[in-house]
Design a protein around this motif. Structure first.
Motif, PDB file in Angstrom:
ATOM      1  N   MET A   1      -1.077   8.633   0.699  1.00  0.00           N
ATOM      2  CA  MET A   1      -0.256   8.445  -0.493  1.00  0.00           C
ATOM      3  C   MET A   1       1.222   8.363  -0.122  1.00  0.00           C
ATOM      4  SD  MET A   1       0.426  10.973  -3.722  1.00  0.00           S
ATOM      5  CE  MET A   1       1.858  11.659  -2.861  1.00  0.00           C
ATOM      6  N   ILE A   2       1.661   9.228   0.780  1.00  0.00           N
ATOM      7  CA  ILE A   2       3.058   9.248   1.210  1.00  0.00           C
ATOM      8  C   ILE A   2       3.427   7.943   1.926  1.00  0.00           C
ATOM      9  CG2 ILE A   2       4.683  10.383   2.792  1.00  0.00           C
ATOM     10  CD1 ILE A   2       3.185  13.037   2.134  1.00  0.00           C
ATOM     11  N   GLU A   3       2.513   7.450   2.774  1.00  0.00           N
ATOM     12  CA  GLU A   3       2.756   6.176   3.455  1.00  0.00           C
ATOM     13  C   GLU A   3       2.861   5.048   2.433  1.00  0.00           C
ATOM     14  OE1 GLU A   3       0.799   3.390   6.974  1.00  0.00           O
ATOM     15  OE2 GLU A   3      -0.509   4.547   5.636  1.00  0.00           O
ATOM     16  N   TYR A   4       1.986   5.067   1.447  1.00  0.00           N
ATOM     17  CA  TYR A   4       1.989   4.039   0.397  1.00  0.00           C
ATOM     18  C   TYR A   4       3.325   4.029  -0.344  1.00  0.00           C
ATOM     19  CZ  TYR A   4       0.738   1.766  -4.030  1.00  0.00           C
ATOM     20  OH  TYR A   4       0.710   0.943  -5.135  1.00  0.00           O
ATOM     21  N   LEU A   5       3.863   5.194  -0.638  1.00  0.00           N
ATOM     22  CA  LEU A   5       5.126   5.287  -1.360  1.00  0.00           C
ATOM     23  C   LEU A   5       6.307   4.787  -0.531  1.00  0.00           C
ATOM     24  CD1 LEU A   5       4.857   8.754  -3.158  1.00  0.00           C
ATOM     25  CD2 LEU A   5       4.898   6.510  -4.244  1.00  0.00           C
ATOM     26  N   ASN A   6       6.285   5.057   0.762  1.00  0.00           N
ATOM     27  CA  ASN A   6       7.468   4.819   1.588  1.00  0.00           C
ATOM     28  C   ASN A   6       7.470   3.493   2.343  1.00  0.00           C
ATOM     29  OD1 ASN A   6       9.088   7.358   1.272  1.00  0.00           O
ATOM     30  ND2 ASN A   6       7.193   8.288   2.007  1.00  0.00           N
ATOM     31  N   ASP A   7       6.321   2.953   2.659  1.00  0.00           N
ATOM     32  CA  ASP A   7       6.269   1.726   3.450  1.00  0.00           C
ATOM     33  C   ASP A   7       6.248   0.504   2.534  1.00  0.00           C
ATOM     34  OD1 ASP A   7       5.798  -0.357   5.208  1.00  0.00           O
ATOM     35  OD2 ASP A   7       4.406   0.792   6.460  1.00  0.00           O
ATOM     36  N   ASP A   8       7.437  -0.019   2.237  1.00  0.00           N
ATOM     37  CA  ASP A   8       7.541  -1.151   1.312  1.00  0.00           C
ATOM     38  C   ASP A   8       7.272  -2.491   1.989  1.00  0.00           C
ATOM     39  OD1 ASP A   8       8.146   0.510  -0.819  1.00  0.00           O
ATOM     40  OD2 ASP A   8      10.293   0.486  -0.389  1.00  0.00           O
ATOM     41  N   THR A   9       7.137  -2.472   3.301  1.00  0.00           N
ATOM     42  CA  THR A   9       6.765  -3.694   4.010  1.00  0.00           C
ATOM     43  C   THR A   9       5.251  -3.878   3.981  1.00  0.00           C
ATOM     44  OG1 THR A   9       8.676  -3.490   5.486  1.00  0.00           O
ATOM     45  CG2 THR A   9       6.878  -4.925   6.203  1.00  0.00           C
ATOM     46  N   LYS A  10       4.548  -2.824   4.326  1.00  0.00           N
ATOM     47  CA  LYS A  10       3.085  -2.870   4.318  1.00  0.00           C
ATOM     48  C   LYS A  10       2.536  -2.908   2.901  1.00  0.00           C
ATOM     49  CE  LYS A  10      -0.892  -0.389   6.286  1.00  0.00           C
ATOM     50  NZ  LYS A  10      -1.296   0.803   7.109  1.00  0.00           N
ATOM     51  N   TYR A  11       3.197  -2.166   1.999  1.00  0.00           N
ATOM     52  CA  TYR A  11       2.765  -2.100   0.590  1.00  0.00           C
ATOM     53  C   TYR A  11       3.947  -2.556  -0.268  1.00  0.00           C
ATOM     54  CZ  TYR A  11      -0.513   1.064   2.928  1.00  0.00           C
ATOM     55  OH  TYR A  11      -1.420   1.611   3.796  1.00  0.00           O
ATOM     56  N   SER A  12       3.980  -3.841  -0.616  1.00  0.00           N
ATOM     57  CA  SER A  12       5.155  -4.426  -1.273  1.00  0.00           C
ATOM     58  C   SER A  12       5.095  -4.387  -2.800  1.00  0.00           C
ATOM     59  CB  SER A  12       5.321  -5.876  -0.808  1.00  0.00           C
ATOM     60  OG  SER A  12       4.145  -6.628  -1.091  1.00  0.00           O
TER      61      SER A  12
ATOM     62  N   ILE B   1       0.674   4.444  -9.846  1.00  0.00           N
ATOM     63  CA  ILE B   1      -0.523   4.547  -9.016  1.00  0.00           C
ATOM     64  C   ILE B   1      -0.528   5.863  -8.237  1.00  0.00           C
ATOM     65  CG2 ILE B   1      -1.685   3.535  -7.011  1.00  0.00           C
ATOM     66  CD1 ILE B   1      -0.645   0.769  -8.113  1.00  0.00           C
ATOM     67  N   ALA B   2       0.615   6.197  -7.635  1.00  0.00           N
ATOM     68  CA  ALA B   2       0.691   7.413  -6.825  1.00  0.00           C
ATOM     69  C   ALA B   2       0.576   8.675  -7.668  1.00  0.00           C
ATOM     70  CB  ALA B   2       1.990   7.436  -6.037  1.00  0.00           C
ATOM     71  N   HIS B   3       1.000   8.602  -8.945  1.00  0.00           N
ATOM     72  CA  HIS B   3       0.880   9.792  -9.794  1.00  0.00           C
ATOM     73  C   HIS B   3      -0.589  10.113 -10.031  1.00  0.00           C
ATOM     74  CE1 HIS B   3       1.880  12.904 -12.615  1.00  0.00           C
ATOM     75  NE2 HIS B   3       1.163  12.329 -13.567  1.00  0.00           N
ATOM     76  N   TYR B   4      -1.395   9.069 -10.293  1.00  0.00           N
ATOM     77  CA  TYR B   4      -2.833   9.320 -10.421  1.00  0.00           C
ATOM     78  C   TYR B   4      -3.365   9.923  -9.119  1.00  0.00           C
ATOM     79  CZ  TYR B   4      -7.749   8.814  -9.743  1.00  0.00           C
ATOM     80  OH  TYR B   4      -9.042   9.107  -9.403  1.00  0.00           O
ATOM     81  N   GLN B   5      -2.998   9.304  -8.001  1.00  0.00           N
ATOM     82  CA  GLN B   5      -3.545   9.729  -6.716  1.00  0.00           C
ATOM     83  C   GLN B   5      -3.203  11.184  -6.405  1.00  0.00           C
ATOM     84  OE1 GLN B   5      -5.553   7.752  -5.358  1.00  0.00           O
ATOM     85  NE2 GLN B   5      -5.788   8.195  -3.172  1.00  0.00           N
TER      86      GLN B   5
END
Length: 370
Positions: free
Chosen positions: A177-188, A197-201
């Protein structure tokens, strides 16, 4: 995938969601309007002479309502007294202390995010510990944590969700979840959608034994600050959730049971839009009242100035010492005279509780009550 609420949800999918929802037309339309509302609010925050004052006003409301969602209630009167330090420590009730810890967590988290420029595990842990007044961390693998219906609900005590459990499992899902929030290149994905999405997670991972709801709601605001969508963590998001509490839990369970992301995201974007509009109106009302009070105060008292006016609007209950320190007035007689003039001019009201006297900005309280 069959879901059993009595079994740990160890198959909780990693982020991002498998089903692409960022291109859904309804989601895109709602994203536009909620982003616009948030941008308007963010711009208006700068109208305040001291934006940090919102942490003492609007953020205090967020704290009170967010704890009320967890069935922890305190009165406005006691809360304002505690914030202004006019209430002695031994007289502050546990529920009020919980609210104050939430506000402090909001402020502490804000400073961490500004310093680190990211949401990481340390930020999450420190926020949680501040909220709970605890040094505990992620729940141990053997802890049999379950989510039950509240005592006031139909079939109270019934298990409605069992979060993931196992050695290293919670940590791994939290890292994802933390990677998803911070990596805007991999997850744009758009940051506002990422927040939804992250709040649900986060709530589904349920990393702590208690305090997950409050921690998750603080993280929402911190992430908006981190991504530059909000200058200060003052979006009154909990009001919408509290008003539509049943829908909140219904849509959460919809994602868990059916992978129904779209209704959940539309709900959260609507919450952002409506509370951005509410926060925007509060900012406008506070600044308008401040301007009117400054004109009135200057017409009544030679010593009344812009700095005093700002101090009076920094929180609903005002201690004479705050004004004394600001004006460098050490004489108790002079300070008593000044506050008498403020009461006479109806800028402040006052009440007595035994030997204690409380000076109250009634105009500010009425604005905050909406």
């Amino acid at each position: 995938m069959a879901y059993d609420r009595l079994e740990p949800f160890n198959d909780l999918p990693l982020l991002p969601p498998q089903k692409e929802i960022a291109d859904d037309i309804d989601v895109l339309k709602k994203l536009v309007t909620s982003t616009r509302a948030l941008a308007t609010t963010n711009a208006n925050i700068h109208r305040l002479p001291n934006p940090t004052m919102l942490v003492n006003t609007i953020a205090l409301q967020e704290a009170q309502t967010s704890t009320a969602i967890e069935n922890i209630f305190t009165t406005e009167d006691e809360l304002y007294k505690a914030v202004s330090e006019t209430l002695r420590e031994e007289h502050i009730k546990p529920a009020t202390k919980e609210v104050l810890r939430y506000r402090e967590a909001l402020w502490e988290g804000y400073k961490i995010v500004k310093e680190k420029r990211r949401i990481d595990k340390d930020c999450i842990l420190r926020t949680f510990r501040q909220i709970k007044g605890s040094i505990s961390g992620i729940r141990p693998a053997q802890t049999l944590t379950v989510i039950r219906r509240g005592q006031s609900e139909f079939r109270s005590g019934e298990v409605i969700y069992t979060p993931p459990r196992g050695a290293g499992l919670v940590e791994a899902k939290l890292d994802n979840m933390i990677e998803y929030l911070n990596d805007d290149t991999k997850y744009s994905t758009d940051p506002l959608l990422k927040m939804c999405i992250a709040h649900y997670q986060f709530e589904a991972i349920h990393p702590f034994s208690d305090g997950n709801g409050r921690t998750g709601r603080v993280l929402n605001l911190l992430y908006l600050v981190d991504k530059g969508l909000l200058e200060m963590p003052v979006l009154y998001l909990s009001k919408y959730i509290m008003t539509h509490k049943d829908d909140y839990y219904h849509h959460l369970s919809g994602v868990t049971q059916r992978g129904a992301w779209k209704p959940w995201i539309l709900y959260m974007l609507e919450a952002v839009e409506k509370t951005a509009e509410l926060t925007n109106q509060l900012v406008i009302s506070i600044t308008s009242q401040m301007e009117a009070t400054l004109v009135h105060g200057r017409s009544k008292m030679k010593w009344y100035n812009k700095e005093v006016n700002e101090m009076i609007f920094s929180q609903p209950y005002i201690r004479p010492k705050l004004i004394g320190d600001l004006l460098r007035v050490t004489s108790r007689t002079t300070l008593t005279k000044y506050f008498g003039e403020l009461v006479e001019a109806e800028i402040l009201g006052y009440s007595k509780d035994g030997r204690d006297v409380y000076y109250i900005n009634n105009d500010l309280i009425e604005i905050l009550r909406g």
